[in-house]
Design a protein around this motif. Structure first.
Motif, PDB file in Angstrom:
ATOM      1  N   ASP A   1       0.702  -1.182   0.096  1.00  0.00           N
ATOM      2  CA  ASP A   1       0.159  -0.029   0.043  1.00  0.00           C
ATOM      3  C   ASP A   1       0.678   1.205   0.079  1.00  0.00           C
ATOM      4  OD1 ASP A   1      -2.445  -1.697   0.101  1.00  0.00           O
ATOM      5  OD2 ASP A   1      -2.212  -1.691   2.382  1.00  0.00           O
ATOM      6  N   ILE A   2       2.117   1.231  -0.066  1.00  0.00           N
ATOM      7  CA  ILE A   2       3.144   2.343  -0.055  1.00  0.00           C
ATOM      8  C   ILE A   2       3.937   2.336  -1.316  1.00  0.00           C
ATOM      9  CG2 ILE A   2       5.049   3.353   0.929  1.00  0.00           C
ATOM     10  CD1 ILE A   2       4.293   1.485   3.497  1.00  0.00           C
ATOM     11  N   LYS A   3       3.123   2.976  -2.294  1.00  0.00           N
ATOM     12  CA  LYS A   3       3.902   3.102  -3.707  1.00  0.00           C
ATOM     13  C   LYS A   3       4.008   4.520  -4.168  1.00  0.00           C
ATOM     14  CE  LYS A   3      -0.386   3.013  -6.635  1.00  0.00           C
ATOM     15  NZ  LYS A   3       0.206   4.258  -7.135  1.00  0.00           N
ATOM     16  N   PRO A   4       4.748   4.795  -5.224  1.00  0.00           N
ATOM     17  CA  PRO A   4       4.978   6.145  -5.714  1.00  0.00           C
ATOM     18  C   PRO A   4       3.672   6.411  -6.513  1.00  0.00           C
ATOM     19  CG  PRO A   4       6.639   4.662  -6.628  1.00  0.00           C
ATOM     20  CD  PRO A   4       5.983   3.654  -5.471  1.00  0.00           C
ATOM     21  N   PRO A   5       3.381   7.423  -6.714  1.00  0.00           N
ATOM     22  CA  PRO A   5       1.978   7.869  -7.418  1.00  0.00           C
ATOM     23  C   PRO A   5       2.163   7.823  -8.939  1.00  0.00           C
ATOM     24  CG  PRO A   5       3.283   9.901  -6.713  1.00  0.00           C
ATOM     25  CD  PRO A   5       3.861   8.703  -6.354  1.00  0.00           C
ATOM     26  N   TRP A   6       3.336   7.492  -9.566  1.00  0.00           N
ATOM     27  CA  TRP A   6       3.608   7.145 -11.049  1.00  0.00           C
ATOM     28  C   TRP A   6       3.647   5.755 -11.209  1.00  0.00           C
ATOM     29  CZ3 TRP A   6       8.370   4.939 -11.543  1.00  0.00           C
ATOM     30  CH2 TRP A   6       9.344   5.147 -10.627  1.00  0.00           C
ATOM     31  N   ILE A   7       3.361   4.728 -10.376  1.00  0.00           N
ATOM     32  CA  ILE A   7       3.544   3.593 -10.782  1.00  0.00           C
ATOM     33  C   ILE A   7       1.990   3.009 -10.289  1.00  0.00           C
ATOM     34  CG2 ILE A   7       4.283   1.271 -10.388  1.00  0.00           C
ATOM     35  CD1 ILE A   7       6.816   2.490  -9.558  1.00  0.00           C
ATOM     36  N   LYS A   8       1.225   2.304 -11.282  1.00  0.00           N
ATOM     37  CA  LYS A   8      -0.127   1.900 -11.078  1.00  0.00           C
ATOM     38  C   LYS A   8      -0.148   0.616 -10.292  1.00  0.00           C
ATOM     39  CE  LYS A   8      -1.238   2.186 -15.844  1.00  0.00           C
ATOM     40  NZ  LYS A   8      -1.561   1.446 -17.281  1.00  0.00           N
ATOM     41  N   THR A   9      -1.200   0.646  -9.285  1.00  0.00           N
ATOM     42  CA  THR A   9      -1.115  -0.289  -8.123  1.00  0.00           C
ATOM     43  C   THR A   9      -0.949  -1.680  -8.695  1.00  0.00           C
ATOM     44  OG1 THR A   9      -2.887   1.314  -7.024  1.00  0.00           O
ATOM     45  CG2 THR A   9      -2.636  -1.263  -6.176  1.00  0.00           C
TER      46      THR A   9
END
Length: 112
Positions: free
Chosen positions: A77-85
Motif C-alpha cells: 500500500d506504499i507506492k509512488p504515485p507514478w506506478i499503477k497499483t
C-alpha cells in the motif's frame, strides 16, 4: 507511464519504450541520435531509480510503525504515485522471490 513490472530497461517492451520516448517532441532530423542517447541514459538509471523507490517505501513504512524486514509485501500500500497499483504489486512479487533477493545481495556485495 510505468506500466509494467520492469526490473531493467531490457525488460521494457519496445512498444512501451517508443511510447515513453514519444512523450518528448524532437526535431525529426535528430530523433535517431536522441533516441539512442536517451535509451542509454534510461538503461543505466533504471536500477538506481528502483532502488530509491524501494528505499522510500521502506522509510515510509517505518514512519508508519510498520516492521520492515525482508518481506516486501508490507509495502503493497506504499507506492509512488507514478506506478499503477497492479504494476506495483507485480514488482513486489518479483522483489520477494528468492532469485531476486539473491541477485540483489550479490549486487550489493559487488558494489561494496
Amino acid at each position: 507511464m510505468w506500466s509494467g513490472p520492469w526490473e531493467s530497461w531490457k525488460d521494457v517492451p519496445n512498444e512501451d519504450k517508443k511510447r515513453l520516448f514519444e512523450r518528448f517532441h524532437w526535431e525529426e532530423k535528430w530523433i535517431g541520435e536522441i533516441f539512442s542517447c536517451w535509451e542509454r541514459c534510461i538503461a543505466a538509471n533504471i536500477p538506481d531509480l528502483l532502488c530509491r523507490v524501494r528505499d522510500q517505501a521502506k522509510e515510509m513504512a517505518r514512519s508508519k510503525d510498520i516492521l520492515v524486514e525482508d518481506d516486501m509485501s508490507v509495502h503493497t500500500d506504499i507506492k509512488p504515485p507514478w506506478i499503477k497499483t497492479e504494476t506495483w504489486k507485480q514488482m513486489i512479487e518479483i522483489w520477494n522471490t528468492p532469485e531476486w533477493k539473491a541477485k540483489s545481495k550479490r549486487n550489493k556485495k559487488n558494489q561494496n
